[in-house]
Write a protein that holds these residues in place. Structure first.
Motif, short mmCIF file in Angstrom:
data_model
loop_
_atom_site.label_atom_id
_atom_site.label_comp_id
_atom_site.label_asym_id
_atom_site.label_seq_id
_atom_site.Cartn_x
_atom_site.Cartn_y
_atom_site.Cartn_z
N GLU A 1 34.38 42.89 41.28
CA GLU A 1 34.67 42.19 41.66
C GLU A 1 34.74 40.32 41.00
O GLU A 1 35.72 39.60 41.39
CB GLU A 1 34.77 42.04 43.63
CG GLU A 1 34.65 41.03 44.06
CD GLU A 1 35.04 41.60 45.64
OE1 GLU A 1 34.67 42.10 46.15
OE2 GLU A 1 36.45 41.87 46.65
N ASP A 2 33.86 40.10 40.92
CA ASP A 2 33.72 38.82 40.48
C ASP A 2 35.40 38.17 39.09
O ASP A 2 35.37 37.50 39.06
CB ASP A 2 32.64 38.04 40.10
CG ASP A 2 31.36 37.63 41.16
OD1 ASP A 2 31.87 37.78 42.14
OD2 ASP A 2 30.67 37.52 41.07
N SER A 3 34.45 39.75 39.09
CA SER A 3 35.56 39.46 37.19
C SER A 3 36.92 39.27 37.59
O SER A 3 38.03 39.09 36.55
CB SER A 3 35.23 40.77 36.17
OG SER A 3 35.89 41.94 36.58
N ILE A 4 37.11 40.09 38.26
CA ILE A 4 38.68 40.41 38.91
C ILE A 4 38.79 38.77 39.44
O ILE A 4 40.66 38.66 39.17
CB ILE A 4 38.98 41.57 39.82
CG1 ILE A 4 39.04 43.04 39.68
CG2 ILE A 4 40.20 41.61 40.60
CD1 ILE A 4 39.07 44.18 39.99
N LEU A 5 38.75 38.11 39.98
CA LEU A 5 38.94 36.97 41.00
C LEU A 5 38.87 36.06 39.88
O LEU A 5 39.85 35.46 39.68
CB LEU A 5 37.58 36.52 41.24
CG LEU A 5 37.47 37.36 42.61
CD1 LEU A 5 36.24 36.67 44.21
CD2 LEU A 5 39.10 37.32 43.96
#
Ligand code: 3NM
Ligand code: MG
Length: 521
Positions: free
Chosen positions: A30-34
């Motif tokens: 999720e962090d990387s997508i953000l």
């Protein structure tokens, strides 16, 4: 459902084993997508199918929420069970045609490739994209060999430009090498990588969001630079004319003497003292430091780096790679002097290794060395076709064309020294006729020119072509002045006088005495 359109720019490939301990794999995703990851592959080599399905379902919820496609590594059963947007297979996994048959026409299918032949087969077998690797050494896999950007480029050039097959590079891709890889791998056929696939660079980063942001920014910059180069838009109008370059010399030399920029030289045993003294005489500050362990610290304080492959121990090579890498990360110019490249296979391999790992801003060599570098980077046909005996003694019938072709190809400045010196940035090409034959009778005068270019590159940061011209002019004029002195009776006295005359150079006098001419090709 039709096939989703995919943005391959930053492609996260997961690995639970390498995930940073401060967060779960789901959080990493999720962090990387953000942060900007545009595509995710779930790669779990150690899970059985039920556990894989379980994890995939959770990951898919996250990726769906953010509208990012999810691909499953190797296990088509999992991809079908969860109805992910597609799958990725390796060369040793189920075949591409079989995977396509199982997935149907509307799923994204990618395959790992390491050779032009595998890439062409993937295209014929109906893959949507190929992962090109392994680019650099990586702890995630143990590759038999690495491709480097030059190997990646060979694969891109084996693909038709307009075919919809997309390409990503994988293996050791990090923030600091992304831009370089994208720029340097761009093919002459106009193919540029569509994205970078990254495992550790994201999952092992302490901040996955920041790491992804950095990767996206570097990818986009690299892509834009690569397309500008390919379209030949290296804006001619912004560049100084040859005459302006010559007229800028006094200011460059004066600034160099005022600022005394520090240059990190990884030079060779034979010439180290002379290159250091030539640098001092010119007005720069040399630091001759061949240890890899201090290269990073030095990169913060130096203004340019000169990599001279004359002494080829493994520790020198390591230092050159390390210094080059850190200089790139800090946008400090790197000058490569591929001493003796072509004389032995070790020298040739080392030059290739440096060019594959470091973005070199200026390559300086003699005709033999430039010919070898041309061969390494695939400028082969141009140089071999032009090789022949000529009155200039360079070994090329059209040396200016060789230098210009290499500069264009490597997107850097190339300086070829000889009786006549040639410099090109791919757009501007000049011949410099100054210099004295005594320069060829002492060792290291070529290396001293590379050092001089290194000092000028530290000053002329926005125009490395001007730096190369200035570096050559300064030393060639000093050579002429030294040879003309009454007290110079041979190479020995010349060597001392040469250093004196470098220190004695009068900026305006250099402009007056310069014999430089633009070459239109
Ligand atoms: N495939 P990192 S290299 C999963 O060459 C994978 O096909 C490769 O990991 C290939 O970004 C690789 O940590 C690992 O170097 C890439
Ligand atoms: Mg792979």
């Amino acid at each position: 459902m039709s096939k989703p359109t995919v943005d391959y720019s930053v492609y996260l490939v997961t690995d639970s084993g390498l995930n940073h301990p401060s967060r779960t794999l789901l959080q990493s995703v999720e962090d990387s997508i953000l942060g900007g990851v545009t595509l995710v592959q779930l790669r779990e080599k150690d899970l059985d199918t039920p556990a894989f399905i379980d994890l995939a379902r959770k990951v898919h919820e996250i990726t769906k929420k953010h509208n990012v496609p999810l691909l499953i590594n190797d296990n088509i059963e999992v991809a079908l069970a969860i109805d992910t947007e597609g799958a990725h297979v390796g060369q040793d996994d189920i075949s591409c045609t079989e995977a396509r048959r199982l997935l149907g026409p509307n799923k994204i299918l990618g395959i790992s490739t390491g050779t032009p032949e595998e890439a062409q087969k993937a295209l014929a077998d109906g893959a949507d994209y190929i992962g090109i690797g392994t680019c650099f050494m990586t702890q995630t896999k143990s590759p038999k060999r690495t491709l480097g950007p030059i190997g990646v480029r060979a694969i891109l050039e084996a693909l038709p430009k307009d075919h919809p097959l997309k390409t990503v590079v994988i293996g050791g891709i990090k923030r600091d090498n992304t831009r370089r890889v994208v720029e340097h791998s761009a093919g002459r056929n106009g193919r540029i990588l569509d994205g970078v696939a990254v495992v550790t660079g994201i999952v092992s980063a302490s901040d996955a969001k920041a790491a992804s942001q950095d990767l996206l920014r570097e990818f986009r910059t690299g892509y834009e630079n690569a397309s500008n180069y390919l379209q030949g838009q290296v804006s001619k109008e912004k560049k100084k004319s040859i005459d302006e370059v010559l007229q800028s010399f006094p200011q460059l030399l004066t600034t160099l003497r005022e600022k005394a920029p520090l240059t990190h030289h990884i030079s060779n045993y034979v010439v180290m003292n002379d290159t250091a003294n030539a640098t001092l005489a010119l007005g720069g500050s040399p630091i001759m430091a061949p240890s890899a362990s201090e290269a990073q610290d030095l990169s913060k304080v130096v203004s340019s780096v000169v990599l001279n492959i004359g002494t080829l121990t493994e520790s020198f090579v390591e230092c050159m790679l390390e210094a080059g890498k850190h200089a790139n990360a800090q946008s400090k110019p790197v000058i490569l002097d591929p001493v003796g490249a072509g004389a032995t296979s070790l020298r040739e391999a080392t030059a290739a290794r440096i060019l594959n790992h470091v973005h070199v801003d200026i390559i300086k060599g003699n005709a033999g060395e430039i010919s070898t570098i041309s061969k390494i980077v695939g400028c082969d046909s141009e140089s071999i076709a032009m090789r022949g005996v000529d009155s200039l003694g360079s070994g090329f019938t059209n040396p200016a064309a060789v230098v210009q072709a290499l500069a264009k190809r490597e997107k850097c400045v190339v300086a070829m020294t000889g009786k006549i010196d040639y410099v090109s940035d791919g757009v501007r090409t000049v011949a410099i006729e100054n210099g004295h034959e005594y320069q060829g009778r002492i060792t290291g005068s070529g290396c001293m020119i590379a050092s001089s270019i290194g000092s000028f590159a530290a000053i002329s940061t926005d125009d490395h072509f001007a730096a190369a011209v200035a570096g050559i002019l300064a030393l060639n004029l000093a050579g002429e002045h030294a040879a003309a002195r009454d007290d110079v009776r041979g190479p020995g006295t010349f060597r001392a006088a040469f250093i004196d005359e470098i220190a004695n150079l009068k900026p305006e006098q250099v402009v007056k005495e310069a014999r430089i001419k633009a070459i239109q090709l």
